[in-house]
Write a protein that holds these residues in place. Sequence first.
Motif, PDB file in Angstrom:
ATOM      1  N   LEU A 210      12.140   1.377   5.542  1.00 41.48           N
ATOM      2  CA  LEU A 210      10.809   1.493   5.372  1.00 41.48           C
ATOM      3  C   LEU A 210      10.423   2.851   6.124  1.00 41.48           C
ATOM      4  N   GLN A 213       4.315   3.444   8.123  1.00 35.68           N
ATOM      5  CA  GLN A 213       3.344   2.574   7.159  1.00 35.68           C
ATOM      6  C   GLN A 213       3.948   1.320   6.743  1.00 35.68           C
ATOM      7  N   GLY A 214       5.134   1.469   6.060  1.00 33.25           N
ATOM      8  CA  GLY A 214       5.570   0.222   5.594  1.00 33.25           C
ATOM      9  C   GLY A 214       5.806  -0.965   6.551  1.00 33.25           C
ATOM     10  N   ASP A 217       2.771  -2.435   7.307  1.00 34.87           N
ATOM     11  CA  ASP A 217       2.135  -3.467   6.162  1.00 34.87           C
ATOM     12  C   ASP A 217       2.935  -4.682   6.270  1.00 34.87           C
ATOM     13  N   VAL A 242       6.834  -5.475   0.311  1.00 35.67           N
ATOM     14  CA  VAL A 242       6.198  -4.182   0.442  1.00 35.67           C
ATOM     15  C   VAL A 242       7.173  -2.997  -0.411  1.00 35.67           C
ATOM     16  N   GLY A 246       5.118  -1.485  -3.205  1.00 31.64           N
ATOM     17  CA  GLY A 246       4.683  -0.306  -2.748  1.00 31.64           C
ATOM     18  C   GLY A 246       3.967  -0.330  -1.087  1.00 31.64           C
ATOM     19  N   ASP A 247       3.030  -1.243  -1.080  1.00 29.71           N
ATOM     20  CA  ASP A 247       2.361  -1.128   0.045  1.00 29.71           C
ATOM     21  C   ASP A 247       1.461  -2.641   0.323  1.00 29.71           C
ATOM     22  N   LEU A 248       0.848  -2.521   1.159  1.00 26.19           N
ATOM     23  CA  LEU A 248       0.136  -3.925   1.776  1.00 26.19           C
ATOM     24  C   LEU A 248      -0.796  -4.223   0.432  1.00 26.19           C
ATOM     25  N   TRP A 249      -1.561  -3.254  -0.035  1.00 28.58           N
ATOM     26  CA  TRP A 249      -2.586  -3.665  -0.951  1.00 28.58           C
ATOM     27  C   TRP A 249      -1.756  -4.140  -2.173  1.00 28.58           C
ATOM     28  N   ARG A 266      -5.020  -1.698   9.724  1.00 27.45           N
ATOM     29  CA  ARG A 266      -3.950  -0.586   9.187  1.00 27.45           C
ATOM     30  C   ARG A 266      -4.310   0.638  10.135  1.00 27.45           C
TER      31      ARG A 266
END
Length: 325
Positions: A210, A213-214, A217, A242, A246-249, A266
Amino acid sequence: MGNADLRDLAAIRDVTFEEIEGSVVAVDAHNWLYRYLTTTVKWTSDEAYTTDDGVEVANLIGVVQGLPKFFEHDLIPVMVFDGDVTELKSDEVADRRAKREAAEERRAAAAERGDAVEAARLDARTQRLTDVIQETTRELLRLLDVPIVEAPAEGEAQCAHMAATGAVDHAGSEDYDSLLFGAPTTLRQLTSKGDPECMDLAATLDELELDRQGLVDAAMLCGTDFNEGIHGVGPKTAVAAVKEHGDLWGVLEDRGAEIPNAEAIRDLFMNPPAVAADVDTSVNPDVEAARAYVVDEWGVAADEVQRGFERIAESQVQTGLDRWT
């Protein structure tokens, strides 16, 4: 970090003091001080650190007992104090206050029934860093020539910033938020017996595959000091999710879940408030002035701090603490 799930994700290894001797360490002062404060209160008679007018300064014993570990191993601590509490942490602060109040009620009940052991244990859990503790700790550190940095907000974020920008060699904290705030290396167990641990950000990211940022998340999915985690999501599940989405969202959308203030939290981890710190690492403790401050001015029992001051003086000779003056 409030949720210790990062322990299962972080790359942590034991290190010897020989490996890190000569290093400058930005220490999360509140985290470090609180551990020594609670230990002192738990195991020391309150008469030893209570003034004639009832002010408790157990912190002075804690500082004198805790600093020698740095000096004896040729480490220069830079004590970083918290600034303003971020609004995002208000729920956590309120929860801690409620727990202290509950512990105080149980402590009073234990004292009333004559259970001294239980009362002492609970007394340690009710401690907070009062204005007197804050002020006297800073003054004692100044007398011992320990560098102090005032953070604009989270002390741990400031420590991470200083380590990431090369102002110091390592961050120092028992919590795991240093990893999320971007500290390349964090020394842990600096309040424990034995050798410390080193938490390595780059190794953590490599092992998890990761980016930072990952990692943030994944931590938010588990829960941090600033948010509750998603029900049923542990550290391994969070990392896998994740990667998959791809990401938190993407994970939140897939699970139909929500984290209040997610974007602000974040951003706080990725861009924490911090200041540039030009640290003077020339350390030459005035042990006699410090002893007079603790014993004569604040009335702390001399025998409680005698050995600590002796260790500081001895280490000053053995390691040459003033070698950079």
